[in-house]
Design an enzyme around this catalytic site. Sequence first.
Site, mmCIF file in Angstrom:
data_model
loop_
_atom_site.group_PDB
_atom_site.id
_atom_site.type_symbol
_atom_site.label_atom_id
_atom_site.label_comp_id
_atom_site.label_asym_id
_atom_site.label_seq_id
_atom_site.Cartn_x
_atom_site.Cartn_y
_atom_site.Cartn_z
ATOM 1 N N ARG A 34 -5.291 5.966 -7.509
ATOM 2 C CA ARG A 34 -5.155 7.435 -7.533
ATOM 3 C C ARG A 34 -5.029 7.757 -8.845
ATOM 4 O O ARG A 34 -5.510 8.826 -9.146
ATOM 5 C CB ARG A 34 -3.766 7.794 -6.866
ATOM 6 C CG ARG A 34 -3.916 7.377 -5.334
ATOM 7 C CD ARG A 34 -2.728 7.165 -4.690
ATOM 8 N NE ARG A 34 -2.043 8.669 -4.366
ATOM 9 C CZ ARG A 34 -0.839 8.759 -4.197
ATOM 10 N NH1 ARG A 34 0.038 7.857 -3.736
ATOM 11 N NH2 ARG A 34 -0.381 10.006 -4.106
ATOM 12 N N LEU B 12 0.706 -1.118 0.000
ATOM 13 C CA LEU B 12 0.086 0.032 -0.007
ATOM 14 C C LEU B 12 0.878 1.250 0.135
ATOM 15 O O LEU B 12 1.967 1.175 0.553
ATOM 16 C CB LEU B 12 -0.924 -0.033 1.031
ATOM 17 C CG LEU B 12 -2.143 -1.105 1.419
ATOM 18 C CD1 LEU B 12 -2.796 -1.010 2.542
ATOM 19 C CD2 LEU B 12 -3.105 -0.993 0.258
ATOM 20 N N ASP B 13 0.145 2.157 -0.761
ATOM 21 C CA ASP B 13 1.179 3.457 -0.553
ATOM 22 C C ASP B 13 1.298 3.850 0.764
ATOM 23 O O ASP B 13 0.525 3.850 1.524
ATOM 24 C CB ASP B 13 0.467 4.573 -1.341
ATOM 25 C CG ASP B 13 0.492 4.326 -2.926
ATOM 26 O OD1 ASP B 13 1.207 3.490 -3.419
ATOM 27 O OD2 ASP B 13 -0.504 4.831 -3.565
ATOM 28 N N LYS B 14 2.239 4.704 1.092
ATOM 29 C CA LYS B 14 2.527 5.328 2.313
ATOM 30 C C LYS B 14 1.436 5.855 3.071
ATOM 31 O O LYS B 14 0.959 5.424 4.212
ATOM 32 C CB LYS B 14 3.949 6.442 2.219
ATOM 33 C CG LYS B 14 4.336 7.040 3.568
ATOM 34 C CD LYS B 14 5.329 8.036 3.563
ATOM 35 C CE LYS B 14 5.427 8.830 4.586
ATOM 36 N NZ LYS B 14 6.451 9.841 4.649
#
Length: 353
Positions: free
Chosen positions: A249, A149-151
């Site tokens: 996104r 997962l992105d930060k």
Amino acid sequence: MSHPYDNSEDYNDLSENRVVQIPTEFAGERLDAALAKLFPMYSRSRLQQWIKDGHVLLNGEPALGKQKVYGDEQILLDAPPPPELTAFTAEEIYFPVVYEDEHLLVIDKPAGLVVHPAAGNWSGTLLNGLLHYCPSQAQLPRAGIVHRLDKDTSGLMVVAKTQLAQTDLVRQLQARTVKRHYRAVADGLVRQSGTIDAAIGRDPRNRLKMAVLSFGGKPAITHVEVIERLQHHSLVECRLETGRTHQIRVHMQKAGHPLAGDPLYGNPRHAMSDAAREAVNLLGRQALHAFRLALVHPATGETMQWKSRLPADMRALLTVLRSEMHGKALPLDDDDFDDEDDGDWEIIYTREE
């Protein structure tokens, strides 16, 4: 077990102090230029940084890169190993555990936690925390991590605890049988539910970003369901078929509805009230949470599912947006999970040929 980055002679060089004598033929040269000749295996910029950080002594004294040498001086190079060589170390890092058995671990990743060490984040990652939480994870590639997962995306992740489990989970991900559902707050009013099918690759104009590409990208499919339309935003559920970097996104941006608060793909000029803008700014990240995860248990063959409530920051944002929509203050509340099956989908954006 060999270190995943341990594949060069530089590491052995850097693990020991290096003492050399400046040849007399280098007289009149700058120290950094002389070091570049004496240690050609290291870049000049790296040598200059080591000088700046005090890792180079000239006749026992701290040196300056621009100072001249005259020959016969003694150089002591006491450089640390590159950070990537010490990245796989155990650190005590908090992450909520949703489920655990001897085969796998399901965690609820907090926003702000980087999953895997990389440039700029060689420590303080989920991987470092996993090695502390369960030291045997060191025996697995990437400490058992099979997806990311992105930060600044929160939510559910599965981590393998055995090699067999890791192999099986990777196969499930490749076969697109792992179900990953996200809740997101998007800019604007998303008109209808549907599927975004658009290839994604590195943005040719900004290498820090990903983008929908007409040529050369990797296939990417995101199903989008509208959950709730607010005054200037929409609460949506995104279901991944593929797992490209920044997929949701990028797809939502391309569809004209970037995620609220997204620092990389968002629209800071999106029209909204002052109260909504303040709430989005307070969120400080993209409004994206991995709220449901379903997979086949690699050992038992049982289909298992986990759900995670929206984190407090996203609930607070929704409370502001709903209060604005209804014209009165509303209490902070959880969102009900929709347990319906996928249903019918209409293609709303297709990959350009």
